[in-house]
Write an enzyme that holds these catalytic residues in place. Structure first.
Site, mmCIF file in Angstrom:
data_model
loop_
_atom_site.group_PDB
_atom_site.id
_atom_site.type_symbol
_atom_site.label_atom_id
_atom_site.label_comp_id
_atom_site.label_asym_id
_atom_site.label_seq_id
_atom_site.Cartn_x
_atom_site.Cartn_y
_atom_site.Cartn_z
ATOM 1 N N SER A 120 0.865 -1.174 0.000
ATOM 2 C CA SER A 120 0.000 0.000 0.000
ATOM 3 C C SER A 120 0.899 1.220 0.000
ATOM 4 O O SER A 120 2.115 1.093 0.124
ATOM 5 C CB SER A 120 -0.896 0.008 1.237
ATOM 6 O OG SER A 120 -1.780 1.118 1.217
ATOM 7 N N ARG A 369 -0.665 -3.935 -6.766
ATOM 8 C CA ARG A 369 -1.848 -4.575 -6.180
ATOM 9 C C ARG A 369 -3.087 -3.841 -6.666
ATOM 10 O O ARG A 369 -3.080 -2.613 -6.803
ATOM 11 C CB ARG A 369 -1.780 -4.516 -4.645
ATOM 12 C CG ARG A 369 -2.899 -5.270 -3.919
ATOM 13 C CD ARG A 369 -2.775 -6.768 -4.087
ATOM 14 N NE ARG A 369 -3.656 -7.526 -3.226
ATOM 15 C CZ ARG A 369 -4.864 -7.984 -3.581
ATOM 16 N NH1 ARG A 369 -5.337 -7.730 -4.783
ATOM 17 N NH2 ARG A 369 -5.585 -8.699 -2.731
ATOM 18 N N THR A 405 -6.991 1.272 5.091
ATOM 19 C CA THR A 405 -6.486 0.475 6.212
ATOM 20 C C THR A 405 -7.312 0.710 7.472
ATOM 21 O O THR A 405 -7.669 -0.240 8.180
ATOM 22 C CB THR A 405 -5.007 0.803 6.484
ATOM 23 O OG1 THR A 405 -4.241 0.546 5.301
ATOM 24 C CG2 THR A 405 -4.470 -0.056 7.619
ATOM 25 N N CYS A 566 -1.229 -6.270 -17.173
ATOM 26 C CA CYS A 566 -0.513 -7.017 -16.133
ATOM 27 C C CYS A 566 0.769 -6.276 -15.757
ATOM 28 O O CYS A 566 1.564 -5.937 -16.628
ATOM 29 C CB CYS A 566 -0.173 -8.422 -16.627
ATOM 30 S SG CYS A 566 0.881 -9.343 -15.474
ATOM 31 N N CYS A 591 3.942 -13.810 -11.359
ATOM 32 C CA CYS A 591 2.732 -13.201 -10.798
ATOM 33 C C CYS A 591 2.977 -12.606 -9.410
ATOM 34 O O CYS A 591 3.470 -13.286 -8.507
ATOM 35 C CB CYS A 591 1.622 -14.251 -10.731
ATOM 36 S SG CYS A 591 0.081 -13.634 -10.039
ATOM 37 N N CYS A 594 -1.622 -9.511 -7.900
ATOM 38 C CA CYS A 594 -2.336 -8.234 -7.850
ATOM 39 C C CYS A 594 -3.815 -8.394 -8.192
ATOM 40 O O CYS A 594 -4.619 -7.541 -7.842
ATOM 41 C CB CYS A 594 -1.677 -7.218 -8.778
ATOM 42 S SG CYS A 594 -1.980 -7.491 -10.537
ATOM 43 N N CYS A 597 -5.611 -9.146 -13.702
ATOM 44 C CA CYS A 597 -6.043 -9.928 -14.860
ATOM 45 C C CYS A 597 -7.447 -10.478 -14.665
ATOM 46 O O CYS A 597 -8.274 -10.470 -15.585
ATOM 47 C CB CYS A 597 -5.057 -11.058 -15.144
ATOM 48 S SG CYS A 597 -4.810 -12.202 -13.769
#
Length: 622
Positions: A120, A369, A405, A566, A591, A594, A597
């Site tokens: 984050s 992410r 958060t 991606c 990968c 995140c 896709c």
């Protein structure tokens, strides 16, 4: 960080002590050997071999393989070791201690260590933390950088237009802290363990288990020892089952178990589709002369056009060395299939207002992410027999604040307070085997979380107008800053992000500058900084519902947008080995989890499932 071996040994001791539970469930593990044929005369090779697409009971290679699983019982099982899951676990144990109750709380996390998949910005509003631990400073919470300076800009290609941060605007950060969220989550894990929560990092929840009456029974962790072609290895071992009175699902944005629950219980019947963004982030060590600890910078505008939602952040941390966290967010409702969020991020760093901060520095980390942007309109039904949704899984992010958060933590705490009286009652009063706790949703709607999300509910959808960014900013200034979101209407989003792409023939290709290797970089060298690693000989965890779709539809109509959206170079269109045409190649080992896709695929043909536990990025304080 938690030693993975410590938790692994505990888990194995637990498994050895368990009873064997015969089961018909097949824990969803990953599968997809994604390679693709194109519009050619060559027959399409099988790309996806995961057992969720090709059931093992129909595969002769699995005949005679022992499929029973060990099972264990807990009072509460929590899926996901992020802010929401850990806050729920902590609050449950606090309540148990206050009331003198014995309570077994088990938390499973797919990352090898708590916090290793957490990414984050992050600028943390400490409201929920203070409620959870009023003495968080004395406990050593890693909130080392109070915000001292707030800067907001509209960028053009060569210039910057400053925007004053007036009191009351959602992006004003007075009283907040710049944090490395992975470090904060790791600290929460330490607090949870001290209270007696059982933490199991490296165990991915792969399947939801159900009682005969349809209520949630718990989860099963992923199987291990499956070869890339889908066959069992000699070391094949079933995952374990964790049963609970109530299961909390806090997987984070676009959780793959939450997707199943939405369908199973029709949880999205009365809400709008969720809308998302992708956030890309880097950590840099910069020249100490340019370091301004506590400074927070945000921008909108260039390099995105006015109709593409997004913006940037650049935070100066105060952790004993000249460290900055910077990132770029692009709304996944963009329409041009040629857009690459990663390359927009790299281009943004060359802006005359940004580049001077980075010149002479060096990059030390990278990650990405997806994040929820639907707000109040997109929150699904939160409760169902046997379970609850918490945190970023249902989506409590305050989009104009760019913060989720504090709301995620509060949702976990409220979930704990709602379920505690029921799971500790002398006699369980439930119509289903798995407890249904609708009180959680009511409590949440009466909390400051709902009030906060209601006030900003129209800001994100207000950008869907002819003037785009500028129309949305005017709306925010009038209806939020002046009227505090009390307008008597609620705007709608535009539908699924996957349906927003226009055909490639109707769009202009975007020419991106080549990276210079100093401020901007190529994709693969960036992924290398994420620490991403997966067991090579396992079914790829990016599955296709139909192997023919990528070339027949995505490449033909949209020019293969997955190779651009991606942020980790997972998807490539390469020439077929024989004949003419292209095929899709999936580099699943790249990968970073995140979920972009799964969200943005215009054919909704990609289904992200968990790899073997412990696989994925290894973020260090991202």
């Amino acid at each position: 960080m938690f030693p993975a071996s410590r938790y692994s040994s505990r888990a194995h001791r637990c498994i050895r002590a368990l009873k064997t539970v015969p089961t018909d469930h097949a824990a969803p593990q990953l599968y997809t050997t994604l390679h693709r044929r194109a519009c050619s005369s060559v027959s399409a090779p099988r790309i996806t071999t995961h057992y969720t697409i090709h059931p093992r009971e129909k595969d002769p290679r699995w005949e005679g393989v022992e499929m029973e699983r060990f099972g264990d019982e807990a009072d509460v099982v929590i899926v996901g070791g992020g802010p929401a899951g850990l806050s729920a676990a902590i609050r449950l144990k606090q309540l148990a201690n206050e009331h003198g109750k014995e309570l077994r709380v088990c938390l499973v996390e797919k990352a090898s260590q708590i916090g290793a998949h957490t990414l984050s910005g992050a600028c943390l509003e400490p409201t929920a933390l203070t409620e959870l631990f009023p003495d968080w400073k004395e406990r050593g919470a890693p909130l080392n950088t109070p915000v001292t300076e707030d800067v907001f800009s509209i960028l053009t290609e060569k210039h910057r237009i400053p925007v004053p941060m007036l009191p009351g605007l959602p992006m004003r950060n007075h009283g907040n802290y710049i944090v490395r969220l992975g470090n904060f989550v790791r600290w929460l894990g330490e607090q949870a363990e001290e209270l007696g929560v059982e933490l199991y990092p490296g165990y991915a929840a792969a399947e939801v288990l159900f009682h005969e009456d349809g209520s949630v029974k718990g989860i099963a962790t992923n199987d291990v020892g499956i070869a890339k072609d889908g066959s069992p290895k000699d070391v094949f071992e079933r995952g374990m089952e964790l049963h609970a009175k109530v299961t909390l699902f806090g997987e984070g944005c676009h959780g793959h178990l939450a997707k199943q629950l939405y369908k199973q219980f029709n949880l999205r019947e009365n809400c709008e589709p969720q809308t998302y963004a992708i956030g890309l982030k880097e950590l840099w060590m910069i020249d100490e002369k340019k370091w301004r600890p506590g400074r927070v910078e945000h921008s909108v505008g260039w390099p995105l056009n006015r109709n593409t939602y997004g913006g940037s952040f650049l935070y100066h941390l105060n952790e004993g060395e000249p460290l900055v966290a910077l990132g770029f967010v692009v709304g996944l409702d963009y329409t041009n299939p040629y857009l690459s969020p990663f390359r927009e991020f790299q281009r943004w760093k060359h802006h005359p207002f940004v580049a001077p901060t980075l010149e002479g520095g060096h990059r030390i980390a990278y990650g990405a992410r997806a994040l929820n942007e639907g707000g109040l309109q997109s929150i699904p039904k939160l409760t169902f027999p046997g379970g609850l949704l918490i945190g970023c899984s249902p989506g409590f992010m305050n989009v104009p604040k760019i913060k989720g958060t504090h709301t995620a933590m509060k949702s976990g705490m409220l979930a704990a307070e709602a379920i505690f009286p029921q799971i500790t009652a002398e006699s369980l009063d439930s119509e289903t085997a798995g407890l249904h706790v609708p009180e959680y949703a009511e409590t949440l709607k009466n909390s400051w979380v709902w009030k906060e999300l209601y006030a900003v509910r129209n800001i994100r959808p207000s950008f869907h107008n002819y003037f785009g960014l500028y129309g949305g900013m005017v709306y925010t200034g009038v209806f939020y800053w002046i009227f505090r979101g009390k307008e008597p209407w609620t705007l709608k989003h535009c539908g699924l992000d996957a349906h927003q792409l226009k055909p490639a023939k109707d769009c202009t290709p975007i020419e991106y500058p080549k990276p210079d290797g100093k401020i901007s970089f190529d994709l693969l060298s960036s992924v290398a900084l994420s620490g991403t690693n997966h067991e090579g000989d396992q079914p790829p965890h990016l599955t296709l519902k139909d192997d023919s779709v990528p070339v027949a539809r995505n490449l033909t109509i949209f020019d293969g947008p997955e190779q651009r959206f991606c942020p980790a170079g997972v998807y490539e269109y390469v020439p077929v080995e024989t004949g003419d045409g292209m095929r899709l190649q999936i580099n699943a080992q790249n990968c970073v989890h995140c979920k972009t896709c799964d969200i943005k695929d215009p054919s909704q043909n990609i289904n992200w499932v968990v790899p073997e536990g412990g696989g994925g990025p290894a973020y260090n304080g991202m």
